[in-house]
Design an enzyme around this catalytic site. Structure first.
Site, PDB file in Angstrom:
ATOM      1  N   GLU A 491     -19.081  67.426  45.285  1.00  0.00           N
ATOM      2  CA  GLU A 491     -20.083  66.385  45.530  1.00  0.00           C
ATOM      3  C   GLU A 491     -19.402  65.062  45.900  1.00  0.00           C
ATOM      4  O   GLU A 491     -19.852  64.350  46.800  1.00  0.00           O
ATOM      5  CB  GLU A 491     -20.986  66.240  44.291  1.00  0.00           C
ATOM      6  CG  GLU A 491     -21.999  65.120  44.335  1.00  0.00           C
ATOM      7  CD  GLU A 491     -23.003  65.201  45.478  1.00  0.00           C
ATOM      8  OE1 GLU A 491     -23.058  66.221  46.172  1.00  0.00           O
ATOM      9  OE2 GLU A 491     -23.718  64.202  45.702  1.00  0.00           O
ATOM     10  N   HIS A 514      -3.297  77.361  46.512  1.00  0.00           N
ATOM     11  CA  HIS A 514      -3.514  78.457  47.471  1.00  0.00           C
ATOM     12  C   HIS A 514      -3.899  77.933  48.847  1.00  0.00           C
ATOM     13  O   HIS A 514      -4.550  78.630  49.614  1.00  0.00           O
ATOM     14  CB  HIS A 514      -4.584  79.402  46.936  1.00  0.00           C
ATOM     15  CG  HIS A 514      -4.213  80.024  45.631  1.00  0.00           C
ATOM     16  ND1 HIS A 514      -3.191  80.943  45.510  1.00  0.00           N
ATOM     17  CD2 HIS A 514      -4.687  79.810  44.380  1.00  0.00           C
ATOM     18  CE1 HIS A 514      -3.074  81.281  44.233  1.00  0.00           C
ATOM     19  NE2 HIS A 514      -3.965  80.607  43.533  1.00  0.00           N
TER      20      HIS A 514
END
Ligand code: G6P
Length: 618
Positions: A491, A514
């Site tokens: 958000e 990652h």
């Protein structure tokens, strides 16, 4: 998307239309226009730009009329320019119309009309519709002199696919407005000898509090004889009057530079209004009246599927953590737009929960209709009272956050999460998946949130402003959070993208390694939400990983936290609270950071480019 206003009465329509368009500008702001009846003729003024540009255009023109329609546009078909701006007039000048929505079979209609020698000057679907009305009207009028513009509109709309909120003027009936609705909101306000039409009731509060929300396929005819509502087959419906709940103060800026800033600072009050009368501190109970009947089914639910878009979808993700942790109900959160097109598996004992600030988002509305067809029970969390989603769901809770006008949602988000927390607590207590003690602790925690946010504003606002001045010129940003704070990170990133146009990504902190870690260098601000109640040790390790790659660390930490002082470049302190309530507090610094960065860059935060508050097209 697109704001619509209409007026018929005894005052100067132009003033009312312009005033209404200014209030509705959050729905679209790439062009604006009005159509009036002047000396029994249709007169249109329109231009590319904002309502202020339209005001300049009409400054010295004759615009005194007691009937008119106005439109502020968010372009779908055709780029924003003077020609594509609404109102659109039919070729022979009989009809002038404004439209919010999309006509899906516009190519077929255009081809049909071109074969009848109709010519088009712009690229909009709305111009085609105006001409379709005119063609059908004139054709039938020659053989039947009693054939009326409303007969033509009814006949045409039976052949139209798509979504529309329409207001129409016809020069043959100069004292009459016709409104029609399908899947795009329209509300009619009524006062003594005056009628108002708008796409949103909040812009009518200064004139009346008596409104009628049109239903799909309703046609409203307003003239000197009053108001008649029919369906497309001309069956008359009795109007049902509602009362507008919004107050005029709520839609004013109240001294703030922007609605967004006002709405950020309103959160202590809006959150309080959300739980007021529902959360009882004396007997430590929660009552959500709108869910009472469905509550036993909520308790039995095997699964909850949350459908939403944008910020409401992020609130839904927080809801997933809450329902799974506190009520042990498996919960899925779906983008409404994806859910509806992938033949979703819905079981009869699923509860579908739609979350929407506006209650008008087209994808969410369509997903609700699809879920209802499968026999699922669909409930809602909405902010706008009387909105389409509120009416389409079988039960639900209003957030009572008050009118939210800034395009980037702020206070609606925290109110949605307040409701989700109260729902998860109530279900959890009933299912005994939480202890009464935990229930009481979180309940007391909710009641303390408004004061904690007030305190936060007092101590941290200047700090956040200073941080924004240090990082406003960076081209990218990463936001990291874990657990309940992962949706908050997303958000925060969304807020920054929406209003400053800086690329930002919200990620689960542990996932950083990652992929996003490859982006980190000394030019990359990384905002990490790291309060001590939430996987603290793990997130400290993530911060160290950023530090090792020279990223600029902005850490949001629990007040008094010392460990990160030497690691982070900037620290923002938030008050301590229950882990489940952290989203309510930790999103506020992210809203403020986005706001101050965007204003430092000189962006129009209330009307960011290409966005609209209420997305009524799919
Ligand atoms: C638009 C608004 C967002 C909002 C989203 C969903 O994209 O700009 O602020 O989150 O729509 O709207 P809803 O009214 O359904 O919550």
């Amino acid at each position: 998307m697109c704001g619509i206003v209409g007026y018929l009465g005894f005052r100067n329509a132009t003033e009312i239309l312009i005033n209404g368009l200014k209030r509705l500008e959050y729905r679209g702001y790439d062009s604006a226009g009005i159509a009036l009846i002047l000396d029994n003729k249709l007169k249109i003024y329109k231009c590319k730009g904002k309502v202020a540009d339209l005001e300049n255009l009409i400054k010295y023109k004759n615009t005194i009329s007691t009937i008119g329609i106005g439109h502020t546009r968010w372009a779908t078909h055709g780029e924003p320019n003077d020609i594509n701006a609404h109102p659109h007039q039919s070729m022979k000048g009989y009809f002038s119309i404004i439209h919010n929505g999309i006509i899906e079979n516009y190519i077929e209609l255009r081809t049909f009309l071109q074969e009848k020698d109709y010519k088009f000057i712009g690229e909009t679907d709305t111009e085609i519709l105006a001409n379709f009305f005119e063609y059908v009207y004139l054709k039938n009028k020659t053989s039947n002199e009693n054939y009326s513009p409303e007969d033509a509109i009814r006949a045409c709309l039976q052949k139209v696919d798509g979504a529309y909120g329409l207001v129409i003027l016809c020069k043959d009936t100069p004292n009459q407005l016709i409104a029609a609705r399908k899947s795009s909101p329209l509300v009619i306000g009524s006062a003594k000898k005056e009628y108002f039409i708008a796409s949103d009731a909040s812009c009518l509060v200064e004139y009346t509090d008596r409104v009628i929300y049109l239903d799909d396929n309703d046609i409203a005819i307003i003239n000197n004889r009053g108001l008649t509502i029919t369906d497309l087959e001309n069956n008359v419906h009795n109007p049902i009057f509602d009362k507008i709940e919004v107050k005029l103060e709520e839609i004013e800026k109240a001294g703030f530079d922007h609605y967004m800033l006002k709405e950020i600072f309103e959160q202590p009050t809006s959150i309080h209004n959300t739980f007021r009368g529902r959360l009882n501190l004396k007997d430590k109970s929660i009552t959500l009246g709108g869910l009472q009947e469905i509550f036993p089914e909520l308790v039995k639910a095997k699964r909850i599927i949350i459908i939403a878009c944008g910020t409401s979808w992020h609130a839904g993700l927080v809801g997933e953590y809450l329902f799974e942790e506190l009520a042990r109900i498996p919960t899925e959160v779906e983008y409404a737009s994806e859910f509806r097109y992938r033949n979703p598996i819905i079981f009869e004992d699923d509860i579908i929960l739609a979350i929407s600030q506006s209650g008008e988002t087209a994808d969410t509305l369509a997903a609700i209709k699809l879920a209802k067809k499968s026999g699922a029970k669909v409930i809602g969390i909405c902010n706008v009272v009387g909105s389409s989603i509120a009416r389409e769901t079988i039960a639900g809770v209003y957030t009572h956050a008050g009118a939210e006008i800034g395009v980037a949602s702020t206070k609606a988000f925290t109110s949605q999460i307040t409701i989700l927390t109260m729902m998860a607590l109530s279900i959890g207590l009933s299912k005994k998946t939480i202890s009464k003690e935990q229930f009481d602790d979180i309940l007391i925690g909710i009641s303390e949130v408004p004061n904690k946010i007030e305190e936060f504003f007092k101590t941290q606002t200047d700090n956040i402003k200073e941080i924004s001045e240090k990082i406003y010129n960076k081209k990218n940003s990463i936001y990291l959070g874990r657990g309940y704070l992962y949706p908050v990170a997303m958000e925060g990133a969304l807020k920054l993208k929406e209003i400053s146009y800086i690329h930002a990504e919200g990620y689960p902190a542990a996932e950083m390694k990652h992929g996003p870690i490859a982006l980190i260098d000394e030019e990359m601000p990384v905002v990490v939400i790291a309060p001590k109640e939430n996987s603290y040790d793990k997130i400290v390790s993530n911060i160290q990983e950023v530090k090792a790659r020279h990223g600029i660390i902005i850490a949001i930490v629990t007040k008094g936290e010392k460990n990160l002082k030497n690691v982070a470049d900037y620290i923002i302190e938030i008050p301590e609270t229950e882990a489940q309530l952290l989203p309510l507090i930790s999103v506020i610094p992210l809203q403020l950071l986005a706001y101050y960065i965007a204003t430092k860059l000189g962006k129009n935060v209330d009307q960011p480019r290409n966005l609209a508050k209420s997305v009524t097209v799919e």
